[in-house]
Write a protein that holds these residues in place. Structure first.
Motif, PDB file in Angstrom:
ATOM      1  N   GLU A  75       0.797  -1.054   0.010  1.00 35.71           N
ATOM      2  CA  GLU A  75      -0.003   0.031   0.041  1.00 35.71           C
ATOM      3  C   GLU A  75       0.825   1.284  -0.188  1.00 35.71           C
ATOM      4  N   HIS A  77       0.692   5.717   0.817  1.00 35.08           N
ATOM      5  CA  HIS A  77      -0.211   6.963   1.350  1.00 35.08           C
ATOM      6  C   HIS A  77       0.363   8.187   0.431  1.00 35.08           C
ATOM      7  N   GLN A  82       4.083   8.473   6.885  1.00 39.67           N
ATOM      8  CA  GLN A  82       3.651   7.592   7.870  1.00 39.67           C
ATOM      9  C   GLN A  82       4.778   7.057   8.470  1.00 39.67           C
ATOM     10  N   HIS A 129       4.584   0.224   0.777  1.00 39.98           N
ATOM     11  CA  HIS A 129       4.923  -0.498   1.883  1.00 39.98           C
ATOM     12  C   HIS A 129       3.995  -1.541   2.370  1.00 39.98           C
TER      13      HIS A 129
HETATM   14 NI    NI Z   1       0.853   2.477   5.772  1.00 44.12          NI
END
Ligand code: NI
Ligand SMILES: NC(=O)N[C@@H](O)C(=O)O
Length: 172
Positions: A75, A77, A82, A129
């Motif tokens: 995934e 972002h 993050q 990640h």
């Molecule tokens: Ni994440």
């Protein structure tokens, strides 16, 4: 037969293409509070993109994973960084990949790092990640990422199946 991703030690230099290592080692400090405290300043870059976002601090309790760990998705972002910072010296496995020309993870360059319990990671915005993989025991983490209403999590099923079995690619 799934493709093996051999583990690498997590170092600032090796992780630089994906983000920051949140640790005192390999980072300078300066004294504050009349010399009673060492400040390891700005060891991670918090990135918040888009109009409605703000940086937020959350807590997370990760369930234990055990080798062999299957990896079939990643995934990212796109709107913010993050960070995952262990609070209780829990190691975890960090699986990342560069972005490919097709705007999917570049599976030929997928990598896995062993994060020691004194190391955290800060994925830069858009870094592919795997969701948290706490190793062998439940682990508590501080999470620093973007809080907002705009969707900020692209998930991608990988074309290949991968496995992390705990074997290392480098000396450790
Ligand atoms: Ni994440
Ligand atoms: N969604 C969430 O808070 N966790 C994932 O982004 C992750 O990286 O574990």
């Amino acid at each position: 037969m799934p493709n093996l991703i051999k583990l690498e030690r997590l170092t600032k230099a090796k992780f630089a293409p994906f983000g920051d290592v949140i640790a005192m080692e390999d980072n300078d400090w300066f004294p504050i509070n009349n010399g009673t405290t060492r400040r390891y300043h700005h060891v991670g870059k918090v990135q918040i993109r888009g109009d409605d976002g703000q940086a937020g601090i959350s807590l997370a309790r990760g369930g234990a994973f055990h080798f062999p760990i299957s990896v079939s998705m990643l995934e990212r972002h796109p709107l913010g960084s993050q960070a995952w910072i262990p609070t209780g010296n829990t190691p975890f496995i960090v699986v990342v990949a560069p972005n490919g020309n097709d705007d999917r993870p570049d599976e030929s360059n997928i990598r896995a790092f062993y994060a020691e319990g004194h190391q955290g990671v800060n994925y830069h915005a858009g870094t592919w990640h795997h969701p948290l993989l706490t190793l062998a025991q439940q682990g508590d983490f501080i999470v620093v990422d973007r809080i907002g209403t705009t969707p900020n999590c692209d998930e991608c099923d990988l074309h290949q199946q991968f496995v992390v079995d705990g074997s290392y690619a480098d000396d450790h």
